[in-house]
Design a protein around this motif. Sequence first.
Motif, PDB file in Angstrom:
ATOM      1  N   UNK A  43       0.833  -1.207   0.000  1.00  0.00           N
ATOM      2  CA  UNK A  43       0.000   0.000   0.000  1.00  0.00           C
ATOM      3  C   UNK A  43       0.869   1.259   0.000  1.00  0.00           C
ATOM      4  N   UNK A  44       1.923   1.258   0.798  1.00  0.00           N
ATOM      5  CA  UNK A  44       2.808   2.425   0.850  1.00  0.00           C
ATOM      6  C   UNK A  44       3.484   2.630  -0.510  1.00  0.00           C
ATOM      7  N   UNK A  45       3.861   1.554  -1.167  1.00  0.00           N
ATOM      8  CA  UNK A  45       4.472   1.660  -2.498  1.00  0.00           C
ATOM      9  C   UNK A  45       3.490   2.274  -3.498  1.00  0.00           C
ATOM     10  N   UNK A  46       2.237   1.868  -3.416  1.00  0.00           N
ATOM     11  CA  UNK A  46       1.214   2.419  -4.314  1.00  0.00           C
ATOM     12  C   UNK A  46       0.966   3.900  -4.033  1.00  0.00           C
ATOM     13  N   UNK A  47       0.954   4.280  -2.763  1.00  0.00           N
ATOM     14  CA  UNK A  47       0.766   5.695  -2.414  1.00  0.00           C
ATOM     15  C   UNK A  47       1.952   6.530  -2.898  1.00  0.00           C
ATOM     16  N   UNK A  48       3.148   5.965  -2.838  1.00  0.00           N
ATOM     17  CA  UNK A  48       4.335   6.634  -3.384  1.00  0.00           C
ATOM     18  C   UNK A  48       4.195   6.810  -4.895  1.00  0.00           C
ATOM     19  N   UNK A  49       3.780   5.740  -5.578  1.00  0.00           N
ATOM     20  CA  UNK A  49       3.607   5.787  -7.037  1.00  0.00           C
ATOM     21  C   UNK A  49       2.594   6.840  -7.459  1.00  0.00           C
ATOM     22  N   UNK A  50       1.539   6.971  -6.685  1.00  0.00           N
ATOM     23  CA  UNK A  50       0.477   7.926  -7.025  1.00  0.00           C
ATOM     24  C   UNK A  50       0.797   9.347  -6.579  1.00  0.00           C
ATOM     25  N   UNK A  51       1.886   9.508  -5.855  1.00  0.00           N
ATOM     26  CA  UNK A  51       2.328  10.846  -5.477  1.00  0.00           C
ATOM     27  C   UNK A  51       1.635  11.429  -4.268  1.00  0.00           C
ATOM     28  N   UNK A  52       0.967  10.585  -3.468  1.00  0.00           N
ATOM     29  CA  UNK A  52       0.290  11.080  -2.271  1.00  0.00           C
ATOM     30  C   UNK A  52       1.225  11.179  -1.075  1.00  0.00           C
ATOM     31  N   UNK A  53       2.267  10.347  -1.057  1.00  0.00           N
ATOM     32  CA  UNK A  53       3.265  10.423   0.001  1.00  0.00           C
ATOM     33  C   UNK A  53       4.648  10.457  -0.639  1.00  0.00           C
ATOM     34  N   UNK A  54       5.634  10.883   0.147  1.00  0.00           N
ATOM     35  CA  UNK A  54       7.001  10.940  -0.343  1.00  0.00           C
ATOM     36  C   UNK A  54       7.961  10.636   0.798  1.00  0.00           C
ATOM     37  N   UNK A  55       9.163  10.235   0.445  1.00  0.00           N
ATOM     38  CA  UNK A  55      10.218   9.999   1.434  1.00  0.00           C
ATOM     39  C   UNK A  55      10.883  11.342   1.701  1.00  0.00           C
ATOM     40  N   UNK A  56      10.912  11.739   2.975  1.00  0.00           N
ATOM     41  CA  UNK A  56      11.498  13.046   3.302  1.00  0.00           C
ATOM     42  C   UNK A  56      12.830  12.927   4.028  1.00  0.00           C
ATOM     43  N   UNK A  57      13.259  11.722   4.290  1.00  0.00           N
ATOM     44  CA  UNK A  57      14.529  11.525   4.972  1.00  0.00           C
ATOM     45  C   UNK A  57      14.575  10.159   5.627  1.00  0.00           C
ATOM     46  N   UNK A  58      15.467  10.048   6.584  1.00  0.00           N
ATOM     47  CA  UNK A  58      15.617   8.793   7.323  1.00  0.00           C
ATOM     48  C   UNK A  58      15.643   9.087   8.813  1.00  0.00           C
ATOM     49  N   UNK A  59      15.056   8.189   9.581  1.00  0.00           N
ATOM     50  CA  UNK A  59      15.016   8.327  11.038  1.00  0.00           C
ATOM     51  C   UNK A  59      16.370   7.926  11.609  1.00  0.00           C
ATOM     52  N   UNK A  60      16.843   8.672  12.587  1.00  0.00           N
ATOM     53  CA  UNK A  60      18.154   8.425  13.158  1.00  0.00           C
ATOM     54  C   UNK A  60      18.091   7.360  14.252  1.00  0.00           C
ATOM     55  N   UNK A  61      17.784   6.137  13.822  1.00  0.00           N
ATOM     56  CA  UNK A  61      17.744   4.961  14.697  1.00  0.00           C
ATOM     57  C   UNK A  61      18.429   3.822  13.942  1.00  0.00           C
ATOM     58  N   UNK A  62      18.762   2.726  14.604  1.00  0.00           N
ATOM     59  CA  UNK A  62      19.384   1.606  13.894  1.00  0.00           C
ATOM     60  C   UNK A  62      18.560   1.174  12.683  1.00  0.00           C
ATOM     61  N   UNK A  63      19.229   0.980  11.579  1.00  0.00           N
ATOM     62  CA  UNK A  63      18.562   0.606  10.338  1.00  0.00           C
ATOM     63  C   UNK A  63      18.175   1.798   9.495  1.00  0.00           C
ATOM     64  N   UNK A  64      18.141   2.968  10.087  1.00  0.00           N
ATOM     65  CA  UNK A  64      17.797   4.215   9.397  1.00  0.00           C
ATOM     66  C   UNK A  64      16.588   4.069   8.460  1.00  0.00           C
ATOM     67  N   UNK A  65      15.404   3.750   9.018  1.00  0.00           N
ATOM     68  CA  UNK A  65      14.223   3.589   8.162  1.00  0.00           C
ATOM     69  C   UNK A  65      13.800   4.903   7.519  1.00  0.00           C
ATOM     70  N   UNK A  66      13.160   4.793   6.372  1.00  0.00           N
ATOM     71  CA  UNK A  66      12.682   5.972   5.645  1.00  0.00           C
ATOM     72  C   UNK A  66      11.552   6.640   6.411  1.00  0.00           C
ATOM     73  N   UNK A  67      11.527   7.961   6.343  1.00  0.00           N
ATOM     74  CA  UNK A  67      10.443   8.749   6.924  1.00  0.00           C
ATOM     75  C   UNK A  67       9.525   9.221   5.799  1.00  0.00           C
ATOM     76  N   UNK A  68       8.223   9.042   5.993  1.00  0.00           N
ATOM     77  CA  UNK A  68       7.242   9.407   4.975  1.00  0.00           C
ATOM     78  C   UNK A  68       6.409  10.592   5.439  1.00  0.00           C
ATOM     79  N   UNK A  69       5.986  11.397   4.468  1.00  0.00           N
ATOM     80  CA  UNK A  69       5.092  12.518   4.718  1.00  0.00           C
ATOM     81  C   UNK A  69       4.184  12.676   3.499  1.00  0.00           C
ATOM     82  N   UNK A  70       3.112  13.415   3.670  1.00  0.00           N
ATOM     83  CA  UNK A  70       2.203  13.652   2.551  1.00  0.00           C
ATOM     84  C   UNK A  70       2.795  14.709   1.617  1.00  0.00           C
TER      85      UNK A  70
END
Length: 109
Positions: A43-70
């Motif tokens: 679902x998150x991949x589809x929302x990215x494809x449709x341009x409703x959400x975007x990756x705005x950076x990475x969280x400063x925790x182990x693994x550095x997961x992507x941070x999403x925003x609208x």
Amino acid sequence: MAQVNERQTLSKGALECLAIVAYKQPVTRVEVDDIRGVSSDYVMAKLLDRGFITVIGRKNVPGKPKLYATTDEFLRQFGFTNVKVFTQDETFQELIRSVESTTQDQDGL
């Protein structure tokens, strides 16, 4: 005869993810999964494809997961002027406090 249907709808899961990202942004996919209780990869991949959400950076925790925003496209498509409308709603704030206290109670068991 072979026309493209311009009206596209979002699934219930997509709307759930989008609402979570809108209210909690910036948020990681794992945080969205925790709230929903199911995996949100597709679902998150589809929302990215449709341009409703975007990756705005990475969280400063182990693994550095992507941070999403609208995105501005999300605001435009859903008729919002800015993202502050989500955090200013008192009913929403009460709901968040309730969910957080319930989660903390469950974590303590």
